[in-house]
Design a protein around this motif. Structure first.
Motif, mmCIF file in Angstrom:
data_model
loop_
_atom_site.group_PDB
_atom_site.id
_atom_site.type_symbol
_atom_site.label_atom_id
_atom_site.label_comp_id
_atom_site.label_asym_id
_atom_site.label_seq_id
_atom_site.Cartn_x
_atom_site.Cartn_y
_atom_site.Cartn_z
ATOM 1 N N ARG A 89 45.722 133.574 79.122
ATOM 2 C CA ARG A 89 46.620 134.419 77.978
ATOM 3 C C ARG A 89 47.225 133.310 77.510
ATOM 4 N NH1 ARG A 89 48.194 138.385 80.193
ATOM 5 N NH2 ARG A 89 46.470 139.802 79.446
ATOM 6 N N PHE A 90 47.299 132.777 76.014
ATOM 7 C CA PHE A 90 47.784 132.033 75.562
ATOM 8 C C PHE A 90 48.412 132.268 74.145
ATOM 9 C CE2 PHE A 90 48.615 127.378 74.491
ATOM 10 C CZ PHE A 90 48.906 126.860 75.851
ATOM 11 N N SER A 91 49.809 131.876 73.813
ATOM 12 C CA SER A 91 50.255 132.500 72.642
ATOM 13 C C SER A 91 49.846 131.493 71.383
ATOM 14 C CB SER A 91 51.926 132.250 72.614
ATOM 15 O OG SER A 91 52.361 131.065 73.078
ATOM 16 N N ASP A 92 49.734 130.317 71.536
ATOM 17 C CA ASP A 92 49.470 129.402 70.174
ATOM 18 C C ASP A 92 49.105 127.951 70.886
ATOM 19 O OD1 ASP A 92 49.203 128.091 68.065
ATOM 20 O OD2 ASP A 92 51.241 128.684 67.169
ATOM 21 N N ASP A 97 57.935 113.155 71.856
ATOM 22 C CA ASP A 97 58.248 113.105 70.580
ATOM 23 C C ASP A 97 57.296 113.249 69.668
ATOM 24 O OD1 ASP A 97 56.737 110.764 71.008
ATOM 25 O OD2 ASP A 97 58.426 109.542 70.699
ATOM 26 N N GLY A 98 56.290 113.969 69.931
ATOM 27 C CA GLY A 98 54.744 113.954 69.225
ATOM 28 C C GLY A 98 55.276 115.099 68.202
ATOM 29 N N LEU A 99 54.396 115.305 66.915
ATOM 30 C CA LEU A 99 54.879 115.895 65.912
ATOM 31 C C LEU A 99 53.785 117.041 66.110
ATOM 32 C CD1 LEU A 99 55.134 113.208 62.970
ATOM 33 C CD2 LEU A 99 57.180 114.476 64.074
ATOM 34 N N ARG A 100 52.550 116.823 66.462
ATOM 35 C CA ARG A 100 51.414 117.907 66.602
ATOM 36 C C ARG A 100 51.095 117.794 67.997
ATOM 37 N NH1 ARG A 100 51.189 115.786 61.529
ATOM 38 N NH2 ARG A 100 51.336 117.112 59.712
ATOM 39 N N TYR A 101 50.772 118.917 68.406
ATOM 40 C CA TYR A 101 50.234 119.541 69.742
ATOM 41 C C TYR A 101 48.878 120.395 69.749
ATOM 42 C CZ TYR A 101 54.922 117.861 70.914
ATOM 43 O OH TYR A 101 55.951 116.767 71.030
ATOM 44 N N THR A 102 48.218 120.177 70.740
ATOM 45 C CA THR A 102 46.789 120.947 70.941
ATOM 46 C C THR A 102 46.540 121.111 72.396
ATOM 47 O OG1 THR A 102 45.834 119.777 68.896
ATOM 48 C CG2 THR A 102 44.350 121.149 70.581
ATOM 49 N N TRP A 103 46.582 122.371 72.626
ATOM 50 C CA TRP A 103 46.443 122.727 74.262
ATOM 51 C C TRP A 103 44.920 123.180 74.577
ATOM 52 C CZ3 TRP A 103 50.340 122.322 78.081
ATOM 53 C CH2 TRP A 103 51.748 121.984 77.575
ATOM 54 N N SER A 104 44.592 123.012 75.740
ATOM 55 C CA SER A 104 43.362 123.655 76.183
ATOM 56 C C SER A 104 43.676 124.022 77.778
ATOM 57 C CB SER A 104 42.101 122.634 76.102
ATOM 58 O OG SER A 104 42.347 121.303 76.669
ATOM 59 N N ILE A 140 54.575 132.490 81.670
ATOM 60 C CA ILE A 140 55.379 130.985 82.016
ATOM 61 C C ILE A 140 55.599 130.262 80.489
ATOM 62 C CG2 ILE A 140 53.483 129.727 82.756
ATOM 63 C CD1 ILE A 140 55.583 128.089 84.468
ATOM 64 N N GLN A 141 56.580 129.779 80.366
ATOM 65 C CA GLN A 141 56.572 129.006 78.894
ATOM 66 C C GLN A 141 56.512 127.625 79.316
ATOM 67 O OE1 GLN A 141 60.281 128.912 76.435
ATOM 68 N NE2 GLN A 141 58.866 128.729 74.622
ATOM 69 N N LEU A 142 55.576 126.687 78.835
ATOM 70 C CA LEU A 142 55.248 125.565 79.086
ATOM 71 C C LEU A 142 56.200 124.692 77.835
ATOM 72 C CD1 LEU A 142 51.278 125.539 78.964
ATOM 73 C CD2 LEU A 142 53.072 125.808 80.948
ATOM 74 N N ASN A 143 57.024 123.646 78.695
ATOM 75 C CA ASN A 143 57.752 122.957 77.879
ATOM 76 C C ASN A 143 57.608 121.376 78.077
ATOM 77 O OD1 ASN A 143 59.684 124.975 76.748
ATOM 78 N ND2 ASN A 143 59.852 125.639 78.853
#
Length: 331
Positions: free
Chosen positions: A220-223, A207-214, A200-203
């Motif tokens: 399995r995670f692309s980036d 309006d953020g400029l930078r993102y960090t996921w956990s 699945i693609q998370l969307n």
């Protein structure tokens, strides 16, 4: 010496070879009606460079030449000009070099970005790339070093900054818009259900400029530092946490992705039937609903065990759906 009544004699000379003569030049300038300055950078291993002959590729005159080492030239038409340098040394070496130079109606001015976002009370360094003198406006009290290529701005509202670069008599202009916000908007998305093993693609809406996921548990995670990553959860319920930033402003949100297995389905074994005869198809599934495709030449196609009387070899596919939320059928 006399040999058989003929006079014979000999003479010799030395031929000197001086390798390593490399003509080369550069230039400064780009604008119509402002002189270009051509700079000789010829090198030689022996002796010294002793003469230069330039041809500036100016189609408006036959006098577009010079014998100076570093001559200026003023163009009066736009476009590319082929400049040729013939250089020689005091050892008799002669060679040539050429460059295509572009004459523009204004100097080259490059802005690495023209639309950006900052959050109060942050500051931002603007940047212009070019050769000349710079002036940035407006001078509204929220800009430092506005007579440089890299001023620092700290606007309190969305502002368009205008830069003017002057090179000799030539002027180039451009604009940077700095959008100003006082917080980061972020909605990670609604909780959702996918079929197990799917991606699945998370969307997130932000309006953020930078993102960090956990995420918990592992997946399995692309980036983990892109806005819209691809992921394949391993667990039955995976919680994804995203942090979005604009400078010093931060927002965070979560969403849950539930995975459910595909329904079990079997269309039964392959079979052979004579022409104009019928065969029983023995389908099975634990899904809540199903359908056959195609339905042509099927008797009772809404059951798991229809009769088939095809006129040619045909593949019948059984599609099944579950009630747990897997949005795609098994076949």
């Amino acid at each position: 010496m006399i040999l058989a009544g003929q006079c014979v004699d000999s003479a010799f000379t030395n031929a000197h070879v001086y390798p390593g003569f490399f003509p080369k030049f550069g230039f400064d300038g780009s604008c119509l009606f402002a002189p270009f300055l051509f700079t000789d950078s010829t090198t030689t291993r022996y002796g010294k460079v002793s003469f230069w002959k330039w041809s500036f590729g100016d189609e408006t005159t036959n006098a577009d030449s010079s014998r100076l080492q570093n001559p200026p030239w003023l163009y009066h038409t736009l476009g590319f000009k082929q400049v040729i340098l013939i250089a020689g040394s005091d050892k008799g070496c002669v060679d040539s070099a050429f460059l295509n130079v572009e004459v523009k109606d204004k100097p080259s001015l490059i802005l690495p970005f023209k639309d950006t976002l900052i959050c109060i009370p942050d500051s931002l360094q603007l940047k212009a790339i070019g050769k000349g003198t710079f002036v940035w406006t407006p001078d509204d009290g929220h800009i430092d070093n506005r007579f440089t290529a890299t001023p620092t701005v700290y606007p309190r509202k969305t502002t368009s900054y205008y830069v003017e670069m002057t090179q000799d008599r030539c002027i180039a202009t451009d604009t940077v818009q700095v959008n100003v916000v006082d917080h980061v908007t972020l909605f990670a998305g609604n909780d959702t259900t996918i079929c197990r093993t799917d991606t699945i693609q998370l969307n997130p809406q932000s309006d953020g400029l930078r993102y960090t996921w956990s995420f918990i548990p592992a997946a399995r995670f692309s980036d983990i530092q892109t806005k819209s990553p691809l992921t394949s959860p391993f667990g039955s319920i995976t919680t994804y946490h995203v942090v979005a930033t604009i400078g010093s402003c931060v927002a965070a949100d979560d969403l849950n992705v539930t995975t459910v297995p595909y329904p079990l389905v079997s269309a039964g074994p392959d079979t052979i039937v004579c022409f104009d005869d019928t065969a029983s198809i023995l389908g099975s599934t634990n899904g809540s609903r199903f359908y056959w495709n195609p339905v042509v030449y099927l008797i009772h196609p809404t059951t798991l065990t229809p009769l088939a009387y095809p006129k040619e070899t045909t593949t019948y596919t059984l599609y099944a759906f579950d009630t747990l939320g897997c949005p795609k059928p098994s076949s």
